[in-house]
Scaffold this motif. Structure first.
Motif, PDB file in Angstrom:
ATOM      1  N   TYR A 274       0.848  -1.191   0.000  1.00 46.00           N
ATOM      2  CA  TYR A 274       0.000   0.000   0.000  1.00 46.00           C
ATOM      3  C   TYR A 274       0.879   1.235   0.000  1.00 46.00           C
ATOM      4  CZ  TYR A 274       0.788   0.141   5.129  1.00 46.00           C
ATOM      5  OH  TYR A 274       1.348   0.183   6.382  1.00 46.00           O
ATOM      6  N   PHE A 275       0.227   2.385  -0.176  1.00 43.56           N
ATOM      7  CA  PHE A 275       0.903   3.677  -0.141  1.00 43.56           C
ATOM      8  C   PHE A 275       0.413   4.491   1.048  1.00 43.56           C
ATOM      9  CE2 PHE A 275       1.210   2.451  -4.583  1.00 43.56           C
ATOM     10  CZ  PHE A 275       2.477   2.872  -4.957  1.00 43.56           C
ATOM     11  N   MET A 276       1.222   5.495   1.403  1.00 45.15           N
ATOM     12  CA  MET A 276       0.866   6.475   2.417  1.00 45.15           C
ATOM     13  C   MET A 276       1.309   7.853   1.924  1.00 45.15           C
ATOM     14  SD  MET A 276       2.243   4.506   5.841  1.00 45.15           S
ATOM     15  CE  MET A 276       1.829   5.910   6.875  1.00 45.15           C
ATOM     16  N   VAL A 277       0.909   8.874   2.674  1.00 52.12           N
ATOM     17  CA  VAL A 277       1.458  10.224   2.503  1.00 52.12           C
ATOM     18  C   VAL A 277       1.867  10.697   3.891  1.00 52.12           C
ATOM     19  CG1 VAL A 277       1.102  12.561   1.650  1.00 52.12           C
ATOM     20  CG2 VAL A 277      -0.132  10.655   0.589  1.00 52.12           C
ATOM     21  N   ASN A 278       3.059  11.282   3.988  1.00 49.70           N
ATOM     22  CA  ASN A 278       3.525  11.766   5.296  1.00 49.70           C
ATOM     23  C   ASN A 278       4.303  13.071   5.148  1.00 49.70           C
ATOM     24  OD1 ASN A 278       6.082  10.268   4.387  1.00 49.70           O
ATOM     25  ND2 ASN A 278       6.747  11.050   6.377  1.00 49.70           N
ATOM     26  N   CYS A 279       4.526  13.692   6.288  1.00 54.37           N
ATOM     27  CA  CYS A 279       5.366  14.890   6.398  1.00 54.37           C
ATOM     28  C   CYS A 279       4.845  16.054   5.558  1.00 54.37           C
ATOM     29  CB  CYS A 279       6.814  14.580   6.038  1.00 54.37           C
ATOM     30  SG  CYS A 279       7.987  15.562   7.027  1.00 54.37           S
ATOM     31  N   ALA A 280       3.532  16.247   5.604  1.00 60.05           N
ATOM     32  CA  ALA A 280       2.887  17.395   4.972  1.00 60.05           C
ATOM     33  C   ALA A 280       1.581  17.647   5.710  1.00 60.05           C
ATOM     34  CB  ALA A 280       2.616  17.134   3.500  1.00 60.05           C
ATOM     35  N   HIS A 281       1.185  18.903   5.786  1.00 56.91           N
ATOM     36  CA  HIS A 281      -0.089  19.244   6.429  1.00 56.91           C
ATOM     37  C   HIS A 281      -1.240  18.762   5.547  1.00 56.91           C
ATOM     38  CE1 HIS A 281      -3.380  21.847   7.871  1.00 56.91           C
ATOM     39  NE2 HIS A 281      -2.744  21.803   9.021  1.00 56.91           N
ATOM     40  N   PRO A 282      -2.388  18.383   6.142  1.00 50.73           N
ATOM     41  CA  PRO A 282      -3.530  17.955   5.318  1.00 50.73           C
ATOM     42  C   PRO A 282      -3.920  18.960   4.241  1.00 50.73           C
ATOM     43  CG  PRO A 282      -3.944  17.416   7.609  1.00 50.73           C
ATOM     44  CD  PRO A 282      -2.678  18.207   7.585  1.00 50.73           C
ATOM     45  N   GLY A 283      -3.756  20.260   4.534  1.00 52.15           N
ATOM     46  CA  GLY A 283      -4.061  21.273   3.543  1.00 52.15           C
ATOM     47  C   GLY A 283      -3.156  21.213   2.331  1.00 52.15           C
ATOM     48  N   HIS A 284      -1.952  20.634   2.486  1.00 44.71           N
ATOM     49  CA  HIS A 284      -1.040  20.462   1.363  1.00 44.71           C
ATOM     50  C   HIS A 284      -1.301  19.152   0.636  1.00 44.71           C
ATOM     51  CE1 HIS A 284       1.854  22.885   4.176  1.00 44.71           C
ATOM     52  NE2 HIS A 284       0.833  23.602   3.756  1.00 44.71           N
ATOM     53  N   ILE A 285      -1.796  18.168   1.365  1.00 44.16           N
ATOM     54  CA  ILE A 285      -2.096  16.864   0.766  1.00 44.16           C
ATOM     55  C   ILE A 285      -3.344  16.947  -0.114  1.00 44.16           C
ATOM     56  CG2 ILE A 285      -2.704  14.464   1.274  1.00 44.16           C
ATOM     57  CD1 ILE A 285      -1.114  14.789   3.917  1.00 44.16           C
TER      58      ILE A 285
ATOM     59  N   ALA B 121      -6.948  15.644  -5.584  1.00 40.96           N
ATOM     60  CA  ALA B 121      -8.015  16.139  -6.460  1.00 40.96           C
ATOM     61  C   ALA B 121      -8.134  15.254  -7.695  1.00 40.96           C
ATOM     62  CB  ALA B 121      -7.718  17.578  -6.864  1.00 40.96           C
ATOM     63  N   GLY B 122      -9.340  15.181  -8.224  1.00 46.18           N
ATOM     64  CA  GLY B 122      -9.570  14.381  -9.419  1.00 46.18           C
ATOM     65  C   GLY B 122      -9.925  12.950  -9.073  1.00 46.18           C
ATOM     66  N   GLU B 123     -10.616  12.319  -9.991  1.00 43.26           N
ATOM     67  CA  GLU B 123     -11.057  10.938  -9.771  1.00 43.26           C
ATOM     68  C   GLU B 123      -9.921   9.973 -10.079  1.00 43.26           C
ATOM     69  OE1 GLU B 123     -13.940  10.135  -8.478  1.00 43.26           O
ATOM     70  OE2 GLU B 123     -14.491  12.254  -8.363  1.00 43.26           O
ATOM     71  N   GLY B 124     -10.103   8.751  -9.631  1.00 38.23           N
ATOM     72  CA  GLY B 124      -9.117   7.727  -9.961  1.00 38.23           C
ATOM     73  C   GLY B 124      -9.063   6.635  -8.919  1.00 38.23           C
ATOM     74  N   ALA B 125      -8.970   5.402  -9.386  1.00 42.20           N
ATOM     75  CA  ALA B 125      -8.879   4.262  -8.474  1.00 42.20           C
ATOM     76  C   ALA B 125      -7.577   4.288  -7.682  1.00 42.20           C
ATOM     77  CB  ALA B 125      -8.997   2.958  -9.259  1.00 42.20           C
ATOM     78  N   TRP B 126      -6.586   5.056  -8.146  1.00 40.77           N
ATOM     79  CA  TRP B 126      -5.298   5.101  -7.463  1.00 40.77           C
ATOM     80  C   TRP B 126      -5.435   5.567  -6.013  1.00 40.77           C
ATOM     81  CZ3 TRP B 126      -3.375   9.641  -5.410  1.00 40.77           C
ATOM     82  CH2 TRP B 126      -4.024  10.817  -5.813  1.00 40.77           C
ATOM     83  N   ARG B 127      -6.467   6.369  -5.719  1.00 45.29           N
ATOM     84  CA  ARG B 127      -6.621   6.870  -4.353  1.00 45.29           C
ATOM     85  C   ARG B 127      -6.925   5.735  -3.373  1.00 45.29           C
ATOM     86  NH1 ARG B 127     -10.398  12.137  -5.284  1.00 45.29           N
ATOM     87  NH2 ARG B 127     -11.918  10.452  -5.279  1.00 45.29           N
ATOM     88  N   SER B 128      -7.481   4.626  -3.881  1.00 40.89           N
ATOM     89  CA  SER B 128      -7.747   3.480  -3.004  1.00 40.89           C
ATOM     90  C   SER B 128      -6.465   2.748  -2.617  1.00 40.89           C
ATOM     91  CB  SER B 128      -8.711   2.504  -3.675  1.00 40.89           C
ATOM     92  OG  SER B 128      -8.098   1.886  -4.793  1.00 40.89           O
ATOM     93  N   ARG B 129      -5.357   3.103  -3.245  1.00 42.35           N
ATOM     94  CA  ARG B 129      -4.065   2.498  -2.884  1.00 42.35           C
ATOM     95  C   ARG B 129      -3.435   3.197  -1.671  1.00 42.35           C
ATOM     96  NH1 ARG B 129      -1.712  -1.092  -3.098  1.00 42.35           N
ATOM     97  NH2 ARG B 129       0.133  -0.934  -4.428  1.00 42.35           N
ATOM     98  N   ILE B 130      -3.968   4.347  -1.294  1.00 42.70           N
ATOM     99  CA  ILE B 130      -3.432   5.076  -0.133  1.00 42.70           C
ATOM    100  C   ILE B 130      -4.197   4.631   1.101  1.00 42.70           C
ATOM    101  CG2 ILE B 130      -3.066   7.336   0.914  1.00 42.70           C
ATOM    102  CD1 ILE B 130      -2.796   8.491  -1.888  1.00 42.70           C
ATOM    103  N   VAL B 131      -3.491   3.987   2.017  1.00 37.05           N
ATOM    104  CA  VAL B 131      -4.102   3.384   3.203  1.00 37.05           C
ATOM    105  C   VAL B 131      -3.707   4.133   4.471  1.00 37.05           C
ATOM    106  CG1 VAL B 131      -4.187   1.232   4.566  1.00 37.05           C
ATOM    107  CG2 VAL B 131      -4.270   1.138   2.076  1.00 37.05           C
ATOM    108  N   GLY B 132      -2.652   4.942   4.417  1.00 31.01           N
ATOM    109  CA  GLY B 132      -2.181   5.621   5.626  1.00 31.01           C
ATOM    110  C   GLY B 132      -1.858   7.078   5.424  1.00 31.01           C
ATOM    111  N   LEU B 133      -2.020   7.856   6.489  1.00 29.96           N
ATOM    112  CA  LEU B 133      -1.646   9.273   6.523  1.00 29.96           C
ATOM    113  C   LEU B 133      -0.879   9.557   7.803  1.00 29.96           C
ATOM    114  CD1 LEU B 133      -4.848  11.267   5.414  1.00 29.96           C
ATOM    115  CD2 LEU B 133      -2.777  10.860   4.067  1.00 29.96           C
ATOM    116  N   ARG B 134       0.192  10.324   7.654  1.00 29.09           N
ATOM    117  CA  ARG B 134       0.948  10.827   8.810  1.00 29.09           C
ATOM    118  C   ARG B 134       1.225  12.310   8.540  1.00 29.09           C
ATOM    119  NH1 ARG B 134       4.705   6.545  11.648  1.00 29.09           N
ATOM    120  NH2 ARG B 134       5.382   8.512  12.572  1.00 29.09           N
TER     121      ARG B 134
END
Length: 303
Positions: free
Chosen positions: A212-223, A228-241
């Protein structure tokens, strides 16, 4: 190998901004932002365990599982050279980091121990795009040490580009470990390399798909712009830090005081991303956050 519970939708707490917490709240000197040397001393291990125990307690109160990242974001070859640690030293410390956290497994079920890998270069600056083959060779010794120590998975945090991420996935697969790739983004939601999140996820998945993928080390406002935009790729993101601060990476690098923001406001900003992330299950913090922020993310008043 037991499936990762977050992939089945199990809510999982993860920890916060270890290094900023140690530096600003415990007056610990961390040259090169490296926490791993603390594993080598009794006082350092006690301090680390107290840090992690707070997140185990958050998970218990939230009715969730917990995934703890080893304090090894800088425990790889180039950084070890800078700090005077040999390859043998690093291998031992990476193994012992896993063993240290494994002692907490009796405190909560499920409790995953994740071997934390950081970028070879600066976590805020992309630099030259890494070759996947070179990245795999570079990160393999650390990842092999995690496997020897009994880690449940590898998490590569604060990745700035695609090539290094692909190399880490290849090294983890060779070592027989599940692996998560976590990208960081700038104010516009793009990676420091300039790629969009969608492009980065697609490129890594096409070559060497992580678990899976995550996003980290950024404020939610930057994430948010990156989602934005549609796409099944967003279902690959399982974690946020998320970071506590709304400042840019450049501003945070130059700061001499901690911007820890407001825990409740950060939790609300992160909650606003949930509709865009249908498989979000693993939630914690990054720079500037501590147990207060992560508790707020899980709807708890304090810890």
């Amino acid at each position: 190998m037991t499936p990762l519970p977050q992939l089945a939708g199990r809510p999982m707490v993860t920890d916060g901004g270890l290094e900023t917490d140690l530096i600003y709240h415990h007056d610990v000197d961390l040259p090169d932002f490296a926490a791993y040397p603390l594993v080598d001393g009794e006082h350092g291990r006690e301090l680390l365990l107290r840090y992690y125990e707070a997140y185990v307690e958050i998970a218990r109160r939230a009715g969730a599982g917990v995934q703890l990242e080893t304090p090894t974001w800088r425990a790889s070859g180039d950084w070890g050279d800078r700090l005077g640690h040999s390859a043998a030293d690093l291998r031992r410390i990476n193994r012992e980091s896993v063993a240290m956290l494994a002692r907490l497994r009796d405190d909560l079920d499920p409790l995953l121990v994740s071997g934390c890998v950081g970028p070879r270069g600066d976590g805020y600056v992309a630099g030259e795009e890494a070759s996947p083959d070179d990245a795999a060779r570079y990160h393999a010794p650390q990842i092999e040490a995690f496997a020897e120590g009994g880690a449940d998975l590898v998490s590569a945090l604060t990745m700035t580009g695609v090539g290094e991420a692909i190399g880490i996935v290849r090294a983890a697969r060779s070592a027989g470990l599940p692996v998560a790739i976590s990208f960081t983004v700038e104010l516009d939601g793009r990676l420091p390399s300039g790629a969009t999140l969608a492009e980065a996820v697609a490129a890594v998945d096409a070559d060497a798909a992580p678990d899976y993928f995550m996003v980290n080390c950024a404020h939610p406002g930057h994430i948010a712009p990156g989602l934005a935009g549609e796409g099944a790729w967003r279902s690959r993101i399982v974690g946020l830090r998320a970071n506590a601060s709304e400042r840019s990476h450049e501003e945070l690098d130059a700061a001499t005081e901690l911007d820890e923001g407001d825990p409740v406001a950060l939790a609300r900003a992160q909650d606003a991303l949930r509709p865009l992330l249908p498989r979000l299950a693993l939630i914690g913090g990054c720079c500037g956050t501590d147990a207060r922020h992560v508790a707020a993310m899980w709807g708890l008043d304090k810890i």
